[in-house]
Scaffold this motif. Structure first.
Motif, PDB file in Angstrom:
ATOM      1  N   GLN A 168       0.829  -1.206   0.000  1.00 21.86           N
ATOM      2  CA  GLN A 168       0.000   0.000   0.000  1.00 21.86           C
ATOM      3  C   GLN A 168       0.867   1.261   0.000  1.00 21.86           C
ATOM      4  O   GLN A 168       0.534   2.253  -0.660  1.00 21.86           O
ATOM      5  CB  GLN A 168      -0.928  -0.016   1.216  1.00 21.86           C
ATOM      6  CG  GLN A 168      -2.003  -1.084   1.140  1.00 21.86           C
ATOM      7  CD  GLN A 168      -2.728  -1.295   2.457  1.00 21.86           C
ATOM      8  OE1 GLN A 168      -2.239  -0.894   3.511  1.00 21.86           O
ATOM      9  NE2 GLN A 168      -3.889  -1.937   2.410  1.00 21.86           N
ATOM     10  N   LEU A 169       1.982   1.214   0.725  1.00 21.80           N
ATOM     11  CA  LEU A 169       2.895   2.362   0.724  1.00 21.80           C
ATOM     12  C   LEU A 169       3.543   2.544  -0.645  1.00 21.80           C
ATOM     13  O   LEU A 169       3.709   3.681  -1.119  1.00 21.80           O
ATOM     14  CB  LEU A 169       3.963   2.172   1.800  1.00 21.80           C
ATOM     15  CG  LEU A 169       3.448   2.205   3.244  1.00 21.80           C
ATOM     16  CD1 LEU A 169       4.570   1.862   4.217  1.00 21.80           C
ATOM     17  CD2 LEU A 169       2.851   3.563   3.580  1.00 21.80           C
ATOM     18  N   ILE A 170       3.917   1.458  -1.290  1.00 17.16           N
ATOM     19  CA  ILE A 170       4.449   1.556  -2.657  1.00 17.16           C
ATOM     20  C   ILE A 170       3.383   2.159  -3.578  1.00 17.16           C
ATOM     21  O   ILE A 170       3.687   2.982  -4.456  1.00 17.16           O
ATOM     22  CB  ILE A 170       4.888   0.171  -3.157  1.00 17.16           C
ATOM     23  CG1 ILE A 170       6.105  -0.329  -2.362  1.00 17.16           C
ATOM     24  CG2 ILE A 170       5.215   0.204  -4.652  1.00 17.16           C
ATOM     25  CD1 ILE A 170       6.478  -1.771  -2.643  1.00 17.16           C
TER      26      ILE A 170
ATOM     27  N   VAL B   3       1.245   4.373  -2.885  1.00 10.04           N
ATOM     28  CA  VAL B   3       1.184   5.834  -2.716  1.00 10.04           C
ATOM     29  C   VAL B   3       2.114   6.514  -3.712  1.00 10.04           C
ATOM     30  O   VAL B   3       1.751   7.501  -4.365  1.00 10.04           O
ATOM     31  CB  VAL B   3       1.565   6.223  -1.270  1.00 10.04           C
ATOM     32  CG1 VAL B   3       1.703   7.739  -1.147  1.00 10.04           C
ATOM     33  CG2 VAL B   3       0.519   5.703  -0.287  1.00 10.04           C
ATOM     34  N   GLY B   4       3.338   5.983  -3.861  1.00  9.09           N
ATOM     35  CA  GLY B   4       4.263   6.549  -4.842  1.00  9.09           C
ATOM     36  C   GLY B   4       3.757   6.396  -6.259  1.00  9.09           C
ATOM     37  O   GLY B   4       3.905   7.309  -7.092  1.00  9.09           O
TER      38      GLY B   4
ATOM     39  N   TRP C   6       7.158   3.586  -8.369  1.00  5.46           N
ATOM     40  CA  TRP C   6       7.175   2.406  -7.502  1.00  5.46           C
ATOM     41  C   TRP C   6       8.357   2.389  -6.520  1.00  5.46           C
ATOM     42  O   TRP C   6       8.415   1.528  -5.659  1.00  5.46           O
ATOM     43  CB  TRP C   6       7.098   1.116  -8.316  1.00  5.46           C
ATOM     44  CG  TRP C   6       8.230   0.805  -9.253  1.00  5.46           C
ATOM     45  CD1 TRP C   6       9.520   0.541  -8.916  1.00  5.46           C
ATOM     46  CD2 TRP C   6       8.151   0.652 -10.682  1.00  5.46           C
ATOM     47  NE1 TRP C   6      10.265   0.243 -10.038  1.00  5.46           N
ATOM     48  CE2 TRP C   6       9.438   0.293 -11.139  1.00  5.46           C
ATOM     49  CE3 TRP C   6       7.113   0.760 -11.615  1.00  5.46           C
ATOM     50  CZ2 TRP C   6       9.721   0.064 -12.483  1.00  5.46           C
ATOM     51  CZ3 TRP C   6       7.409   0.535 -12.948  1.00  5.46           C
ATOM     52  CH2 TRP C   6       8.686   0.202 -13.376  1.00  5.46           C
TER      53      TRP C   6
ATOM     54  N   SER D  99       8.268   5.718  -2.365  1.00  5.74           N
ATOM     55  CA  SER D  99       7.978   5.478  -0.945  1.00  5.74           C
ATOM     56  C   SER D  99       9.152   4.808  -0.249  1.00  5.74           C
ATOM     57  O   SER D  99       9.448   5.109   0.925  1.00  5.74           O
ATOM     58  CB  SER D  99       6.719   4.622  -0.806  1.00  5.74           C
ATOM     59  OG  SER D  99       5.590   5.308  -1.296  1.00  5.74           O
TER      60      SER D  99
ATOM     61  N   VAL E 235      11.697   7.467   0.562  1.00  8.91           N
ATOM     62  CA  VAL E 235      11.287   8.247   1.732  1.00  8.91           C
ATOM     63  C   VAL E 235      11.568   7.466   3.011  1.00  8.91           C
ATOM     64  O   VAL E 235      12.077   8.016   4.000  1.00  8.91           O
ATOM     65  CB  VAL E 235       9.791   8.615   1.630  1.00  8.91           C
ATOM     66  CG1 VAL E 235       9.304   9.243   2.938  1.00  8.91           C
ATOM     67  CG2 VAL E 235       9.563   9.579   0.475  1.00  8.91           C
ATOM     68  N   ALA E 236      11.255   6.174   2.998  1.00  4.38           N
ATOM     69  CA  ALA E 236      11.543   5.338   4.167  1.00  4.38           C
ATOM     70  C   ALA E 236      13.042   5.314   4.458  1.00  4.38           C
ATOM     71  O   ALA E 236      13.461   5.377   5.625  1.00  4.38           O
ATOM     72  CB  ALA E 236      11.027   3.920   3.937  1.00  4.38           C
TER      73      ALA E 236
ATOM     74  N   SER F 254      16.575   1.261  -0.405  1.00  6.26           N
ATOM     75  CA  SER F 254      15.792   2.493  -0.463  1.00  6.26           C
ATOM     76  C   SER F 254      15.474   2.895  -1.893  1.00  6.26           C
ATOM     77  O   SER F 254      14.707   3.839  -2.111  1.00  6.26           O
ATOM     78  CB  SER F 254      16.549   3.642   0.221  1.00  6.26           C
ATOM     79  OG  SER F 254      16.808   3.357   1.565  1.00  6.26           O
TER      80      SER F 254
ATOM     81  N   PHE G 151      10.877  -1.026   4.535  1.00  5.50           N
ATOM     82  CA  PHE G 151       9.795  -0.564   5.401  1.00  5.50           C
ATOM     83  C   PHE G 151       9.836  -1.260   6.755  1.00  5.50           C
ATOM     84  O   PHE G 151       9.617  -0.624   7.788  1.00  5.50           O
ATOM     85  CB  PHE G 151       8.448  -0.778   4.713  1.00  5.50           C
ATOM     86  CG  PHE G 151       8.295  -0.024   3.425  1.00  5.50           C
ATOM     87  CD1 PHE G 151       8.084   1.344   3.434  1.00  5.50           C
ATOM     88  CD2 PHE G 151       8.383  -0.678   2.198  1.00  5.50           C
ATOM     89  CE1 PHE G 151       7.947   2.056   2.244  1.00  5.50           C
ATOM     90  CE2 PHE G 151       8.254   0.013   1.010  1.00  5.50           C
ATOM     91  CZ  PHE G 151       8.036   1.389   1.029  1.00  5.50           C
TER      92      PHE G 151
END
Length: 522
Positions: A107-109, A111-112, A123, A126, A129-130, A169, A177
């Motif tokens: 789900q976080l991927i 978002v990107g 892809w 995110s 950012v992490a 990253s 994550f």
């Protein structure tokens, strides 16, 4: 001297300052060394290093790709994240049927991908950012452990210059994550330790520490609650997050026992079991489970998610009919996936070319080749034959010191009672030792990603001893500072050397060969 120790009374204006009593031995032992007072400078150091980490992770983020498609295991998670984006948070592709991890990281991927589209930037954003947030948290954790802004900054530089954290990253995969959430949970646990000791120090100072042979109740502990939330998020990325739920729960209880004993509680062990065991089990155990279940919100809300109606479709009976069908379906789905993972054994005589076992991970003896291209499709190296590759390699100047750092940390924790090394060892070993339980299954070096921040913290603790305290002589301090600077420079230089194969830059074939230092890297 006593006359100089004053404080204003509660009445404030118009009343004479009153003497400030120096802390007694138990209070001083509880409080330990105070945090450094350079809060503004520490904030600047943290922000600058986080910005540098973000810049390093984000530069040319969309390269390389496999002709515009994901590379390596991105091929699993990137399309699943895209499907989640289309569906509203869940996966339903029964034909694909390779949904083998909880949903949060995907789900976080997504978002990107929502921000930038279905390309490398989308892809991987995110994850970048992490990776930058890991720099921020590591600086703050190292500063709290060492009570030194300088050493916190050193930890930030080492994290930026680690090859594993850098490349993870820059990949649309899951492991960066879980590394972030586990490290953030560790940060909350350390803050909780300091808060508990401050509360007990107040009880000592005010004389009510002995009101019970078990010590006082410590009230609601938001930092401990935050630890549980973050560990639930880690488990919602990969089920291996559960290892840290157990490890950090035990570490929290150990912190409480030690704090009560230091405070002079007459029965610290029994006191911790009576006053702290159930709150720890709730705040870290139960809360993490609830957060994990909450991560499946979209799956629960759907009617077509993968195995959402497993119980009804398979007509599953059994003695748990009182449990809602949705929860039973999730439990059975999870059991099936865990069975898939545990039985994903290495075929005899036909191992994956980049498979590795956990005893190779501390020193990064078997890295992973994520991407490789040569020939006419690669140009820009200045010669006719160029190579573009990305390889997951831990910066040797750090990873090759892992075993000495672990041995030193174990000695300091056991024979010198240095709780800082013990805490870092718990964080590191919780991510390493469980993998020895089933050595027949396929394993890969990227599973070691969450170990990297704890390796950095162990290195920084050792560097702090080399540096020496501010109370030692100028010559000793200067020598320690020189050694520290030389080591940090070596790590950065090593990272710069690895840069082309961490980012997929075009290099000559000879340079590619020169990057592969060990036979096991080939």
């Amino acid at each position: 001297m006593t006359a100089l120790l004053t404080r204003s009374s509660a009445g404030g204006v118009g009343r004479a300052p009153q003497p400030l009593q120096p802390p007694n031995d138990r209070e001083a032992a509880l409080l330990g060394r105070p945090m450094p007072g350079d809060r503004v400078r520490a904030l600047i150091v943290t922000v600058v290093l986080t910005a540098i980490g973000a810049l390093v992770r984000l530069q040319n983020l969309g390269v390389p790709t496999d002709n515009g498609t994901p590379v390596f295991d991105e091929k699993h998670y990137v399309p699943q994240a895209w499907q989640m984006l289309r569906n509203g948070g869940y996966e339903d592709n029964y034909g694909y049927e390779l949904v083998v991890h909880p949903p949060l990281a995907k789900q976080l991927i997504a978002v990107g991908e929502w921000l930038f589209g279905y390309d490398g930037w989308g892809w991987r954003f995110s994850a970048a950012v992490a990776g930058a947030l890991i720099v921020l948290v590591t600086v703050r954790v190292a500063r709290r452990l060492t009570r030194s802004t300088l050493l916190g900054g050193v930890a930030g530089v080492l994290v930026i210059a680690d090859g594993v954290l850098h490349l993870q990253s820059r990949m649309g995969m899951l492991d960066i994550f879980i590394a972030l959430f586990v490290l953030a949970a560790f940060a909350c646990l350390l803050a909780d330790r300091d808060q508990v000791r401050a509360r007990l120090a107040q009880a000592v100072r005010e004389g009510w520490i002995d009101s019970s042979p078990y010590g006082p109740k410590l009230g609601f502990r938001w930092w401990r609650f935050g630890t549980g939330v973050l560990l639930g998020l880690a488990t919602a990325v990969k089920w291996s997050g559960a290892y840290w739920v157990i490890a950090f729960g035990l570490l929290c209880l150990a912190f409480d026992i030690a704090a009560r004993r230091t405070a002079g509680v007459r029965r610290p062990w029994v006191g911790a079991l009576r006053q702290d065991l159930l709150p720890v089990a709730w705040a870290i155990g139960v809360v993490s489970v609830l957060v994990y279940l909450g991560s499946w919100w979209a799956w629960f809300a759907s009617e077509t998610a993968t195995d959402r109606n497993y119980v009804e479709i398979e007509n599953v009976g059994g003695g748990f009919g009182f449990v809602p069908d949705a929860l039973r379906s999730l439990a059975l789905y999870t059991t099936n996936v865990l069975d898939f993972h545990s039985n994903l054994a290495t075929p005899d005589g036909d191992p994956h070319p980049w498979e590795s076992k956990p005893w190779t991970w501390p020193m990064g003896l078997r890295p992973m080749l994520y991407y490789y291209e040569s020939g006419d499709g690669v140009t820009g190296c200045g010669e006719s034959e160029c190579v573009s590759a990305t390889m997951l390699i831990g910066t040797p100047a750090m990873w090759w010191l892992a075993l000495p750092v672990l041995a030193w940390g174990l000695w300091r924790a056991v024979f010198r009672g240095d709780w800082r090394y013990g805490a870092v060892l718990v964080g590191y070993l919780a991510g390493l030792l469980p993998w020895f339980a089933n050595l027949d299954r396929q394993m890969y070096f990227f599973y070691a990603t969450p170990l990297a921040p704890f390796l950095v913290l162990g290195l920084v603790l050792a560097l702090g001893q080399i540096l020496g305290s501010s109370r030692v002589g100028a010559e000793r301090r200067g020598t320690g500072l020189l050694v520290l600077a030389l080591y940090v420079g070596l790590v950065v230089a090593n990272f710069v050397w690895l840069w082309p194969i961490l980012n997929g830059d075009a290099i000559t074939y000879d340079r590619w060969q020169a990057e592969l230092w060990l036979p096991s890297w080939r």
